[in-house]
Structure formats: C-alpha cells, structure tokens
Design an enzyme around this catalytic site. Structure first.
Site, short mmCIF file in Angstrom:
data_model
loop_
_atom_site.label_atom_id
_atom_site.label_comp_id
_atom_site.label_asym_id
_atom_site.label_seq_id
_atom_site.Cartn_x
_atom_site.Cartn_y
_atom_site.Cartn_z
N SER A 130 -5.62 -2.12 -5.24
CA SER A 130 -4.71 -0.97 -5.17
C SER A 130 -3.25 -1.36 -4.99
O SER A 130 -2.35 -0.60 -5.34
CB SER A 130 -5.13 -0.02 -4.04
OG SER A 130 -4.92 -0.62 -2.78
N LYS A 168 -0.59 -0.15 2.35
CA LYS A 168 -0.03 0.81 1.40
C LYS A 168 1.49 0.90 1.60
O LYS A 168 2.01 0.63 2.68
CB LYS A 168 -0.64 2.20 1.60
CG LYS A 168 -2.11 2.31 1.20
CD LYS A 168 -2.32 2.18 -0.29
CE LYS A 168 -3.79 2.35 -0.67
NZ LYS A 168 -4.63 1.23 -0.23
#
Length: 210
Positions: A130, A168
């Site tokens: 990701s 993230k």
C-alpha cells in the site's frame, strides 16, 4: 583578541554536524527546545551566537558537552567505532500495553547511535504494497514515537482496536484526518468514531535486509 566571527562559524559548523548526526532539522530542534526558528537559523548560518544558557540547552538536547558546540574539533583524531544500541521491531500490539512493551517486540535491530535521531525509536516491518513505491513491502521502517505528525508526513498508526500498527501518509482536510496510501490501487482510510485510529510515531527512514 577574540575573533567573534570565527566563534560564530565554529558554532555553526558544530551545530550542523550535530543536527546531521541526530537526523533532525532546524525546525524540529527549534520546536523541541521552544526557540524561535529564525534564531536557530541564524545560529546555523553563523550570523549570531547563542547565549550560554542556550548553548547548555542544546548540549543537553544532543547529549554532548558544551565544548563540542563551542570549540573546533581536531582534524587529526580517528573516531572510535561507536557502541550499538538495540532498536525494537514491533509486531502485533497487545491491547492496553505501552507501545514499546516487551510483549509487542518481535526482534531487535542494532544500530550505531551516531546515525540515529533523538527520541524513542522503534522499527515497523512494512507488510503489503500500500505504500509502494515509497516504502517497499518487507522494509524495516524506523519510527520516532510521537502523538502527532505534520500534514503529508508518513506516520505509524494504530488501527483495528489499537492492535495493529500500519504505515500511512497523514492528510488533513479541516477537522477530518485521512490515512492515505501512496499506492493508488489502495483506498484511503478516513478516521471516524466508527473507524478510529491513533498516530504513534513518524516514519524517519527505511532499510531492507538481504
């Protein structure tokens, strides 16, 4: 006769050396020590010279003596190999346990303290794609423990009831906080009351084992 400009240059060079050694910016040091950023900038540029109390404050901050900031280092000395320090690698987080509790640590990576930034540090192993291409799958990401990061920075964030740490990019839009993947094939995660998350640190750098 004291050469004031020479003293400013020595201070500037030593200060830059310590900032690089710790891997921190002028802005971060100014914030941590509650000193105006312009004041720190003038010290680093050799425009002004800090007061004695500020020199001591910086020496304590870097974990060095005052003379390591105020005096020119000899150029004919061979540095000794520094001792290494263990940096924990976090795995699954135990509910209710402090982040760096022994129960959460899967292994340790030994690093030279001269190459490390200040603060409580830990590694997270990146799982999945990701955050590619910024952070490859399987990388070990060095994280400094802190409860907030600047907008756009990559953070270590606790999700799934504070049991899983993920990496993230933090994006803020008004009062809304979004966890953004760098890989466009993944969807953002919007932090809400039903989808809670908690920032535990800022990603500093990553390394890979062969």
């Amino acid at each position: 006769m004291i050469d004031i400009q020479k003293l400013k240059e020595i201070m500037a060079n030593n200060l830059k050396k310590q900032l690089n050694r710790k891997g921190i910016s002028q802005t971060m040091m100014a914030r941590d020590l509650n000193i105006p950023e312009m004041t720190v900038s003038n010290w680093v540029k050799g425009k002004t010279y800090p007061r004695p109390d500020k020199i001591q404050l910086m020496a304590d901050y870097f974990g060095i003596t005052r003379t390591q900031l105020t005096e020119e280092a000899p150029s004919n000395l061979t540095p000794l190999a520094p001792q290494t320090v263990p940096i924990p690698v976090l795995g699954t987080i135990a509910c209710g346990e402090p982040i760096l509790a022994e129960e959460n640590v899967t292994e340790y990576i030994y690093e030279s303290p001269d190459q490390l930034p200040s603060g409580n540090l830990f590694y997270l192993k990146a799982k999945g794609t990701s955050m590619e291409p910024t952070i490859p799958d399987g990388s070990y990401v060095l994280v400094r423990e802190q409860p907030e990061v600047e907008n756009g920075a990559i953070a270590a964030v606790l999700v799934n009831g504070d049991t899983e740490a993920t990496l993230k990019r933090i994006k803020r839009q008004g009062d809304m906080v979004i966890l953004m993947p760098d890989n466009p094939n993944y969807s953002p995660f919007i932090i809400t009351r039903d989808n809670p998350a908690r920032i535990i640190g800022q990603a500093i750098q990553f390394t890979q084992k062969l």
